[in-house]
Enzyme design. Sequence first.
Site, PDB file in Angstrom:
ATOM      1  N   HIS A 182       9.024   2.903  13.157  1.00  0.00           N
ATOM      2  CA  HIS A 182       8.187   1.670  12.403  1.00  0.00           C
ATOM      3  C   HIS A 182       7.654   2.176  11.036  1.00  0.00           C
ATOM      4  CE1 HIS A 182       4.683  -1.476  12.609  1.00  0.00           C
ATOM      5  NE2 HIS A 182       5.756  -1.869  11.818  1.00  0.00           N
ATOM      6  N   GLU A 219       5.422   5.122  13.000  1.00  0.00           N
ATOM      7  CA  GLU A 219       5.060   5.141  14.265  1.00  0.00           C
ATOM      8  C   GLU A 219       6.588   5.381  14.851  1.00  0.00           C
ATOM      9  OE1 GLU A 219       1.193   2.221  14.711  1.00  0.00           O
ATOM     10  OE2 GLU A 219       3.122   1.398  14.623  1.00  0.00           O
ATOM     11  N   ASN A 240      -1.024  -2.091  14.266  1.00  0.00           N
ATOM     12  CA  ASN A 240      -1.061  -3.602  14.080  1.00  0.00           C
ATOM     13  C   ASN A 240      -2.057  -3.847  15.222  1.00  0.00           C
ATOM     14  OD1 ASN A 240       0.331  -4.024  11.891  1.00  0.00           O
ATOM     15  ND2 ASN A 240       2.307  -4.182  13.046  1.00  0.00           N
ATOM     16  N   SER A 290       7.616  -4.636  14.641  1.00  0.00           N
ATOM     17  CA  SER A 290       6.148  -4.525  14.482  1.00  0.00           C
ATOM     18  C   SER A 290       5.581  -4.828  15.940  1.00  0.00           C
ATOM     19  CB  SER A 290       5.438  -5.707  13.757  1.00  0.00           C
ATOM     20  OG  SER A 290       6.256  -5.656  12.270  1.00  0.00           O
TER      21      SER A 290
HETATM   22  N1  3HC Z   1       7.550  -0.105  -3.909  1.00  0.00           N
HETATM   23  C1  3HC Z   1       7.537   0.872  -4.576  1.00  0.00           C
HETATM   24  N2  3HC Z   1       6.287   1.472  -5.205  1.00  0.00           N
HETATM   25  C2  3HC Z   1       5.378   0.942  -5.071  1.00  0.00           C
HETATM   26  C3  3HC Z   1       5.348  -0.461  -4.532  1.00  0.00           C
HETATM   27  C4  3HC Z   1       6.574  -0.709  -3.991  1.00  0.00           C
HETATM   28  N3  3HC Z   1       6.497  -1.979  -3.312  1.00  0.00           N
HETATM   29  N4  3HC Z   1       4.132  -0.867  -4.618  1.00  0.00           N
HETATM   30  C5  3HC Z   1       3.332   0.291  -5.405  1.00  0.00           C
HETATM   31  N5  3HC Z   1       4.028   0.984  -5.492  1.00  0.00           N
HETATM   32  C6  3HC Z   1       3.556   2.418  -5.944  1.00  0.00           C
HETATM   33  C7  3HC Z   1       3.160   2.356  -7.469  1.00  0.00           C
HETATM   34  O1  3HC Z   1       4.409   2.382  -8.165  1.00  0.00           O
HETATM   35  C8  3HC Z   1       2.106   3.188  -7.573  1.00  0.00           C
HETATM   36  O2  3HC Z   1       2.968   4.641  -7.721  1.00  0.00           O
HETATM   37  P1  3HC Z   1       2.632   5.612  -8.890  1.00  0.00           P
HETATM   38  O3  3HC Z   1       1.222   6.038  -8.765  1.00  0.00           O
HETATM   39  O4  3HC Z   1       3.571   6.514  -8.570  1.00  0.00           O
HETATM   40  O5  3HC Z   1       3.147   5.039 -10.015  1.00  0.00           O
HETATM   41  C9  3HC Z   1       1.368   3.232  -6.243  1.00  0.00           C
HETATM   42  O6  3HC Z   1       2.245   2.853  -5.553  1.00  0.00           O
HETATM   43  C10 3HC Z   1       0.152   2.681  -6.268  1.00  0.00           C
HETATM   44  O7  3HC Z   1       0.588   1.201  -6.877  1.00  0.00           O
HETATM   45  P2  3HC Z   1      -0.339   0.687  -7.829  1.00  0.00           P
HETATM   46  O8  3HC Z   1      -1.024   1.600  -8.839  1.00  0.00           O
HETATM   47  O9  3HC Z   1       0.596  -0.560  -8.362  1.00  0.00           O
HETATM   48  O10 3HC Z   1      -1.385  -0.607  -6.768  1.00  0.00           O
HETATM   49  P3  3HC Z   1      -2.336   0.147  -5.824  1.00  0.00           P
HETATM   50  O11 3HC Z   1      -2.948   1.481  -6.138  1.00  0.00           O
HETATM   51  O12 3HC Z   1      -3.068  -0.941  -5.787  1.00  0.00           O
HETATM   52  O13 3HC Z   1      -1.412   0.316  -4.580  1.00  0.00           O
HETATM   53  C11 3HC Z   1      -0.440  -0.512  -2.530  1.00  0.00           C
HETATM   54  C12 3HC Z   1      -0.565  -0.791  -4.057  1.00  0.00           C
HETATM   55  C13 3HC Z   1       0.300   0.840  -2.402  1.00  0.00           C
HETATM   56  C14 3HC Z   1       0.264  -1.414  -2.054  1.00  0.00           C
HETATM   57  C15 3HC Z   1      -2.022  -0.201  -2.018  1.00  0.00           C
HETATM   58  O14 3HC Z   1      -2.760  -1.269  -2.482  1.00  0.00           O
HETATM   59  C16 3HC Z   1      -2.125  -0.103  -0.586  1.00  0.00           C
HETATM   60  O15 3HC Z   1      -1.699   1.149   0.022  1.00  0.00           O
HETATM   61  N6  3HC Z   1      -2.389  -1.199   0.219  1.00  0.00           N
HETATM   62  C17 3HC Z   1      -2.540  -1.199   1.565  1.00  0.00           C
HETATM   63  C18 3HC Z   1      -1.132  -1.488   2.164  1.00  0.00           C
HETATM   64  C19 3HC Z   1      -1.294  -1.547   3.766  1.00  0.00           C
HETATM   65  O16 3HC Z   1      -2.301  -1.540   4.540  1.00  0.00           O
HETATM   66  N7  3HC Z   1      -0.059  -1.831   4.190  1.00  0.00           N
HETATM   67  C20 3HC Z   1       0.194  -1.955   5.564  1.00  0.00           C
HETATM   68  C21 3HC Z   1       0.519  -3.349   6.009  1.00  0.00           C
HETATM   69  S1  3HC Z   1       0.822  -3.267   7.758  1.00  0.00           S
HETATM   70  C22 3HC Z   1       2.294  -3.149   7.960  1.00  0.00           C
HETATM   71  O17 3HC Z   1       3.049  -2.920   7.100  1.00  0.00           O
HETATM   72  C23 3HC Z   1       2.891  -3.149   9.282  1.00  0.00           C
HETATM   73  C24 3HC Z   1       3.786  -4.263   9.699  1.00  0.00           C
HETATM   74  O18 3HC Z   1       4.536  -4.156  10.803  1.00  0.00           O
HETATM   75  C25 3HC Z   1       3.259  -5.782   9.371  1.00  0.00           C
END
Ligand code: 3HC
Length: 284
Positions: free
Chosen positions: A142, A154, A192, A121
């Site tokens: 990434h 990325e 990030n 990251s």
């Molecule tokens: N694995 C597989 N599929 C998943 C999952 C997982 N861990 N989590 C959620 N899903 C799928 C669900 O099955 C669903 O798919 P479907 O519609 O085909 O059934 C879809 O994602 C939506 O999930 P939910 O309906 O259960 O829940 P949400 O609509 O709240 O979505 C989320 C969950 C996808 C996590 C959404 O809230 C989201 O996009 N959040 C933002 C996440 C984000 O910003 N991440 C970036 C973090 S920073 C980073 O990663 C950088 C690193 O360097 C730190």
Amino acid sequence: MTSDGNRIGVVGSGLMAVGIAEVVARSGMHAVLRARSDESASVARSQLEKGLARQVEKGKLEAVERDAIVSRVSTCTDLSALADCDIVIETVVEDLATKQQLFRELDAIVAASAILATNTSTLPVVEMARVTNRPDQVCGIHFFNPAQVLPLVEVVRPITASDDTIARAARFVSAIGKDGVHVLDRAGFIVNALLFPYLNNAIRMLEDGTASMEDIDTAMKGGCNFPMGPFALLDLVGLDTSLSILETLHASFADENFAPRPKLRELVAAGRLGRKTKAGFYVY
Ligand code: 3HC
């Protein structure tokens, strides 16, 4: 498929490793996931199967497709199983010395034509490139959490990488159905570097007593149409990971917006690391 063939190594057995292996296998390529022990390899495999089973239950995936995806993921504990991979992506702990040691080992084992990539990251990719004999074939690839769902990847270019390596990495990202963006090797890359001052300032706002955690989350969801608020997102990313990202960004840019807030340190010290420990800002 890419012109790079179809065998992709993934080093690590955590959430990101499992997510990346699934994405690779879904696209028809073969993923070889290398864990450090038989135990962690079998935990990774069961995480993969659990995630896919959920998709089948929801009617989003046919059982026969699930079986095909699972059959395209193999696990191993010996790095030598990655020897004939076309691209190897490491997702091990965010510790430079550990990653450099891994890159030295991979460099000695993996085919000379292969790209060695890191999912880091915030660590400088060039520091991993420089310990290999193929610095021109090392770059960042990434992914974002959850990798199965989020479309962005990325492609990170250290000063040492060749145009051909970056083009191959971008072709791979597009072949697995992700949206690739290009970014130079600077702390936090694009996402990030922009996301973490926002998350850190949300904690400052909570500490100031300006609003409750729940209301800050509700505000950013309803007011900006973000899928989750900052505290839910911190818990998803992991508070230890968030702390280490902020520390690296702060050391790089000396900007107060990156100085980790005391509340974050306090929760990490208490072992409340977010969803993975069932408690962080929220209790799960
Ligand atoms: N694995 C597989 N599929 C998943 C999952 C997982 N861990 N989590 C959620 N899903 C799928 C669900 O099955 C669903 O798919 P479907 O519609 O085909 O059934 C879809 O994602 C939506 O999930 P939910 O309906 O259960 O829940 P949400 O609509 O709240 O979505 C989320 C969950 C996808 C996590 C959404 O809230 C989201 O996009 N959040 C933002 C996440 C984000 O910003 N991440 C970036 C973090 S920073 C980073 O990663 C950088 C690193 O360097 C730190």
